[in-house]
Design a protein around this motif. Structure first.
Motif, mmCIF file in Angstrom:
data_model
loop_
_atom_site.group_PDB
_atom_site.id
_atom_site.type_symbol
_atom_site.label_atom_id
_atom_site.label_comp_id
_atom_site.label_asym_id
_atom_site.label_seq_id
_atom_site.Cartn_x
_atom_site.Cartn_y
_atom_site.Cartn_z
ATOM 1 N N ARG A 40 0.866 -1.180 0.000
ATOM 2 C CA ARG A 40 0.000 0.000 0.000
ATOM 3 C C ARG A 40 0.898 1.224 0.000
ATOM 4 N N GLU A 51 1.346 4.061 1.145
ATOM 5 C CA GLU A 51 0.905 4.962 2.220
ATOM 6 C C GLU A 51 1.458 6.372 1.979
ATOM 7 N N ARG A 104 4.102 1.174 10.037
ATOM 8 C CA ARG A 104 3.348 1.662 8.881
ATOM 9 C C ARG A 104 4.294 1.740 7.709
#
Ligand code: ATP
Ligand code: MG
Length: 437
Positions: free
Chosen positions: A140, A142, A151
């Motif tokens: 992803r 981000e 993250r």
């Protein structure tokens, strides 16, 4: 493993962008190495821990009857166009073209692909319910990758999917996963709170985020302290008991900020029981009915001889995020202690070594060989450094048991340190018994 032979590039300097302790510790002990923003290589120490977590996640999925499989990381854009998410997903999706100019993508999740597999292989209610899962890399893009593995852009996730004929049966699958999640986090020595999460247009109460308390978490949480008192041991693995389990947990207020309302919190929870803190989301489970089966035309024949859309749920655990989350929960005052179940080694042997006396090292090697024969995964610190430097290093590596051969060890007795306990002087036989436990 000999410490001198282990690729464990311990560093003193901290990269300026490592803001939280798990990120710092993972870089300092060379568990990971950044390859580009939000993308990491897992070096031997970090990889070992992650693999142990993965195995616990796998065992708990298998226990509730979920079947393991493996879907690819690269997917075709076609199924995402069918579900309508190809446009909706936005910039978090990494889009690729192959040499024929076909649109592909690096999977951020797998609802579409699993539904496509299911619709082409299952036709009848007789094969339901089914639960399938895989443990695979996700990507992803981000906006702000940060906090190391917490993250990142490429991360390792367990995602499971349930297929049922109706909502009632889907609820049972959901409850099983709920149970598996609580057991998984318990085995990782984490207290995870199931928090009611948004269900979007589906409504109902079948979505939970599993959050562990940590000051450095990104989610603000509001909970009733009493939720920690619900004991999993009280529930048997049958549909009725599992439904009661979920209801018992849900009877206590526990939400993240998007669901929080002050008046509800005050009404439902005594001031003295209110927990307001931050947490790390380590898992998320979701029942979404026919959200994907409908656009993807995934029907099964029902008992009544009709066709109906299959009812689905999805269930994620952030396996790589858990490595960081465990550190956030267990690292204190520059000391790391891994839960025994995921520690990179079972025990570390630390002999005091000096130039003109190698007696300790000889004994340590014997202990190491002996333990290896018993399938104990030991780390032998054979590096010629003084003991205070060694101890500091092992405070970071975090193996929960230490056998120390130094001033306190006698003929055939050694100093044995167990996490959070006073050191004891024990014989090798006694040590072996303790490690067996
Ligand atoms: P978040 O709100 O943290 O972005 P999410 O709701 O996007 O999470 P899910 O799609 O439910 O997450 O994914 C399941 C699990 O995968 C999460 O609970 C989390 O543990 C993990 N996860 C999600 N995004 C990341 C990421 N960028 N890096 C590491 N782990 C992640
Ligand atoms: Mg997200």
């Amino acid at each position: 493993m000999l410490l001198s032979k282990l690729l464990i590039p311990i560093t003193k300097d901290l990269p300026a962008d490592a803001k939280i302790k798990s990120h710092q510790l993972m870089l300092r002990t060379g568990m990971i190495r950044q390859s580009s923003a939000g993308i990491y290589s897992w070096l031997p120490l970090g990889f070992k821990v992650m693999k142990k977590i993965e195995q616990i996640v796998r065992e708990e999925q298998n226990k509730i009857g979920a079947q393991e499989m493996l879907m690819p990381t690269i997917q075709s854009a076609d199924i995402w166009k069918e579900s309508g998410r190809y446009d909706d997903y936005g910039e978090e999706m990494l889009r690729i073209k192959d040499r024929q100019g076909r649109e592909m993508l690096y999977g951020p999740t797998n609802e579409e692909l699993i539904t496509e597999i299911f619709r082409s292989s299952v036709k009848s209610y007789k094969s339901l319910p089914q639960m399938l899962y895989h443990i695979q890399w996700k990507f992803r893009d981000e906006v702000r990758p940060r906090f190391g593995v917490m993250r990142c852009r490429e991360f390792f996730m367990k995602d499971a999917y349930s297929f049922d004929t109706d909502e009632n049966s889907a609820k049972k699958s959901y409850n099983k996963m709920f149970f598996a999640y609580l057991n998984t986090f318990k085995r990782l020595d984490l207290q995870a709170i199931p928090m009611a999460a948004d269900t979007g247009p589906i409504g109902g109460d079948l979505s939970h985020e599993f959050v562990i308390l940590a000051e450095t978490g990104e989610s603000k949480i509001y909970a009733d302290k009493k939720i920690f008192e619900v004991n999993l041991k009280n529930f048997k693995f049958d549909d009725k008991s599992l439904e009661k389990m979920r209801k018992d947990f849900s009877s206590f207020y526990a939400v993240t900020d998007d669901k929080y309302k002050k008046d509800e919190f005050d009404k439902n929870v005594n001031k003295s029981n209110q927990i307001i803190t931050k947490g790390i989301e380590v898992g998320h489970i979701f029942y979404f009915g026919d959200k994907y089966s409908k656009p993807l035309n995934c029907f099964v024949d029902t008992k009544e001889g009709k066709k109906d859309l299959v009812k689905m749920g999805s269930y994620g655990i952030g396996v790589s995020r858990l490595v960081g989350a465990i550190i956030e929960a267990k690292y204190n005052n520059e000391i790391m202690k891994w839960p025994k179940a995921v520690s990179p080694f079972d025990v570390v042997i630390i002999p005091s070594i000096s130039k003109n006396n190698n007696e300790n090292m000889v004994k340590a090697s014997k202990i190491y060989d002996e333990l290896k024969k018993q399938n104990v995964d030991a780390l032998l610190d054979d590096v010629d450094e003084n003991m205070s430097i060694k101890f500091k290093k092992h405070d970071l590596i975090g193996v929960p048991f230490q056998i120390i051969l130094g001033s306190k060890s006698k003929e055939n007795k050694f100093e044995f340190k167990e996490v959070n306990q006073e050191a004891k002087i024990l014989s090798l036989e006694e040590i072996k018994r303790k490690l067996k436990k």
